[in-house]
Design an enzyme around this catalytic site. Structure first.
Site, PDB file in Angstrom:
ATOM      1  N   GLN A 153      -8.083   3.959  -0.908  1.00  0.00           N
ATOM      2  CA  GLN A 153      -7.633   2.961  -1.689  1.00  0.00           C
ATOM      3  C   GLN A 153      -8.409   1.632  -1.306  1.00  0.00           C
ATOM      4  O   GLN A 153      -8.382   1.087  -0.118  1.00  0.00           O
ATOM      5  CB  GLN A 153      -6.074   2.750  -1.639  1.00  0.00           C
ATOM      6  CG  GLN A 153      -5.599   1.741  -2.572  1.00  0.00           C
ATOM      7  CD  GLN A 153      -3.887   1.552  -2.556  1.00  0.00           C
ATOM      8  OE1 GLN A 153      -3.761   1.000  -1.580  1.00  0.00           O
ATOM      9  NE2 GLN A 153      -3.233   1.899  -3.569  1.00  0.00           N
ATOM     10  N   TYR A 165      -0.613  -7.204  -5.343  1.00  0.00           N
ATOM     11  CA  TYR A 165      -1.566  -7.681  -4.842  1.00  0.00           C
ATOM     12  C   TYR A 165      -2.486  -8.379  -5.885  1.00  0.00           C
ATOM     13  O   TYR A 165      -2.016  -8.418  -6.749  1.00  0.00           O
ATOM     14  CB  TYR A 165      -2.503  -6.463  -3.562  1.00  0.00           C
ATOM     15  CG  TYR A 165      -1.350  -6.172  -2.937  1.00  0.00           C
ATOM     16  CD1 TYR A 165      -1.091  -7.005  -1.587  1.00  0.00           C
ATOM     17  CD2 TYR A 165      -0.908  -4.794  -2.877  1.00  0.00           C
ATOM     18  CE1 TYR A 165      -0.242  -6.396  -0.761  1.00  0.00           C
ATOM     19  CE2 TYR A 165       0.048  -4.415  -2.058  1.00  0.00           C
ATOM     20  CZ  TYR A 165       0.380  -5.119  -0.735  1.00  0.00           C
ATOM     21  OH  TYR A 165       1.233  -4.677  -0.094  1.00  0.00           O
ATOM     22  N   ARG A 181      -4.735   2.421  -9.581  1.00  0.00           N
ATOM     23  CA  ARG A 181      -3.270   2.390  -9.401  1.00  0.00           C
ATOM     24  C   ARG A 181      -2.627   1.333 -10.300  1.00  0.00           C
ATOM     25  O   ARG A 181      -3.015   0.102 -10.048  1.00  0.00           O
ATOM     26  CB  ARG A 181      -3.036   2.529  -7.926  1.00  0.00           C
ATOM     27  CG  ARG A 181      -1.398   2.672  -7.592  1.00  0.00           C
ATOM     28  CD  ARG A 181      -1.142   2.688  -6.244  1.00  0.00           C
ATOM     29  NE  ARG A 181      -0.222   3.507  -5.770  1.00  0.00           N
ATOM     30  CZ  ARG A 181       0.664   3.377  -4.802  1.00  0.00           C
ATOM     31  NH1 ARG A 181       0.534   2.269  -3.838  1.00  0.00           N
ATOM     32  NH2 ARG A 181       1.561   4.465  -4.248  1.00  0.00           N
ATOM     33  N   GLY A 208       4.929   9.549  -0.855  1.00  0.00           N
ATOM     34  CA  GLY A 208       4.642   8.711   0.208  1.00  0.00           C
ATOM     35  C   GLY A 208       5.643   9.111   1.590  1.00  0.00           C
ATOM     36  O   GLY A 208       5.132   9.745   2.309  1.00  0.00           O
ATOM     37  N   ARG A 209       6.782   8.640   1.637  1.00  0.00           N
ATOM     38  CA  ARG A 209       7.360   8.953   3.037  1.00  0.00           C
ATOM     39  C   ARG A 209       7.536  10.425   3.198  1.00  0.00           C
ATOM     40  O   ARG A 209       7.698  10.754   4.344  1.00  0.00           O
ATOM     41  CB  ARG A 209       8.735   8.121   2.802  1.00  0.00           C
ATOM     42  CG  ARG A 209       8.746   6.692   2.764  1.00  0.00           C
ATOM     43  CD  ARG A 209      10.110   6.328   2.498  1.00  0.00           C
ATOM     44  NE  ARG A 209      10.574   6.483   1.019  1.00  0.00           N
ATOM     45  CZ  ARG A 209      11.591   6.400   0.635  1.00  0.00           C
ATOM     46  NH1 ARG A 209      12.743   6.275   1.270  1.00  0.00           N
ATOM     47  NH2 ARG A 209      12.169   6.842  -0.622  1.00  0.00           N
TER      48      ARG A 209
END
Length: 382
Positions: free
Chosen positions: A107, A186, A233, A325-326
């Site tokens: 990424q 971002y 993304r 993810g987690r």
């Protein structure tokens, strides 16, 4: 969120799939997660090779956000990909994952206003001088965010070039492709959102103006390494890092339409809800592979199935691959645990995600070790 029942029935999650030229052994994608294990200069450390290789059974690993230039650094000890040391560090990681049978994208993320001079050595830049309405972590602790400097047209052009150069370096480092991060508040997301983009030139104002920077970055990256190696993304409606889009229902159909014919590897939708009309519209409009990241109650405990039920709902709604993810963070062997319905490791103390070192990073047990500690002679699925 209530815990979903653990299910050991056959699932499309474990079917092979294709992503351009890549053959994927399953449809589970390890989502990019900031883990702060790089050096202060952004070089991946050897422990990162261990971490990612442990999780190589994922259909695809999307490695954590890496900055394409120095001013784009967000937090301390974040990986980067703008010099040869970064390339060499990442090559150790991709070699380890390839040896373990895995596949990786990297990424690319520029923090924009999510940054601090104590982290990067630079005043952050952004589409407009609108500061982050939160503190930001630095080597000396949390500090108030600084007012970012509005990017000039020349800086916009050079940043586009930096993304393209970073993509070429990622391929040199052994990645199969890159993901352009246009989500989570971002820089690219800041250009999309009315709350952070007050520009009156060609990169602001109308929807067409606010999506322009994202489209130019993606086009430049695709030109640099081939569109079949590029994913994007997005996070429609997400308000993390103080983002206020203002016209979510207009931004994303326009952005998807602008990228739809580029031949990209995939579109990755964060916190995707199969019941939401916007997700359904994006699926209809996007002609290629769609990766969907389910809503699993960020900030609370994971469901007991790690997201399998929600992932299957998204597959039924048209997603091609499911990113988690987690669940991958806490379970190096997540694919096997999900496939056979074995219990999952819980995510340990949140602070361990970012503190550096092995604890909470490479020391999560796999099934054989977990069963041995529990006194079982044979691992589940042996």
């Amino acid at each position: 969120m209530t815990n979903a029942p653990v299910d050991s029935r056959p699932s499309r999650l474990f079917e092979p799939a294709r992503l351009g030229a890549l053959g994927l052994p399953n449809r589970l994608v390890m989502a990019p997660m900031t883990r702060n294990r790089a050096t202060a200069d952004g070089v991946p450390q050897p422990i990162m090779a261990t971490y990612y290789a442990q999780r190589a059974s994922a259909g695809l690993i999307i490695a954590e956000a890496s900055t394409p230039n120095a001013v784009g650094q967000t937090y301390p000890n974040i990986t980067a990909i703008h010099n040869e040391e970064h390339v060499a560090g990442w090559r150790r990681v991709t070699d380890a994952v390839r040896t373990a049978g895995g596949r990786m994208f990297l990424q690319l993320q520029h923090g924009g206003r999510v940054g601090h001079p104590d982290n990067s050595g630079h005043t952050p830049v952004a589409p407009s001088p609108v500061p982050l309405p939160e503190t930001i972590f630095t080597p000396s602790g949390h500090q108030a965010a600084v007012v970012p400097r509005e990017m000039t047209i020349d800086e916009i052009v050079s940043t586009v070039a930096d993304f393209a150069a970073a993509a070429r370096r990622a391929i040199d480092a052994g990645f199969a492709g890159v993901e352009v991060h246009a989500a989570n508040g971002y820089l690219l997301h800041q250009f999309l959102a009315k709350g952070t983009n007050h520009r009156t030139d060609a990169y602001g104002g109308s929807v067409a103006g606010r999506i322009r920077f994202v489209v130019e970055v993606v086009q430049a990256v695709a030109d640099a390494i081939g569109p079949e190696r590029v994913g994007v993304r997005i996070a429609p409606g997400l308000t993390v890092n103080g983002i206020e889009e203002g016209d979510t229902e207009s931004i994303y159909p326009a952005l998807v339409a602008a990228l739809a014919d580029a031949g990209l590897a995939y579109l990755h939708v964060v916190f995707a809800d199969p019941d939401q009309p916007l997700f359904q519209d994006i699926r209809k409009a996007w002609p290629g592979t769609l990766i969907a990241n389910p809503v699993l109650g960020w900030g609370g405990p994971l469901p007991s199935d790690g997201g399998r039920h929600e992932g299957e709902r998204l597959l039924a709604a048209g997603a091609d691959l499911i990113s988690l993810g987690r669940s991958f963070l806490a379970n190096p062997d997540l694919v096997e645990r999900m496939r056979i319905g074995a219990p999952l490791n819980p995510v340990r103390e949140k602070g361990l995600m970012y503190t550096g070192g092995e604890s909470g990073y490479t020391d999560y047990p796999v099934l054989a070790a977990a069963q041995h500690r529990a006194g079982t002679a044979e691992p589940i699925g042996a």
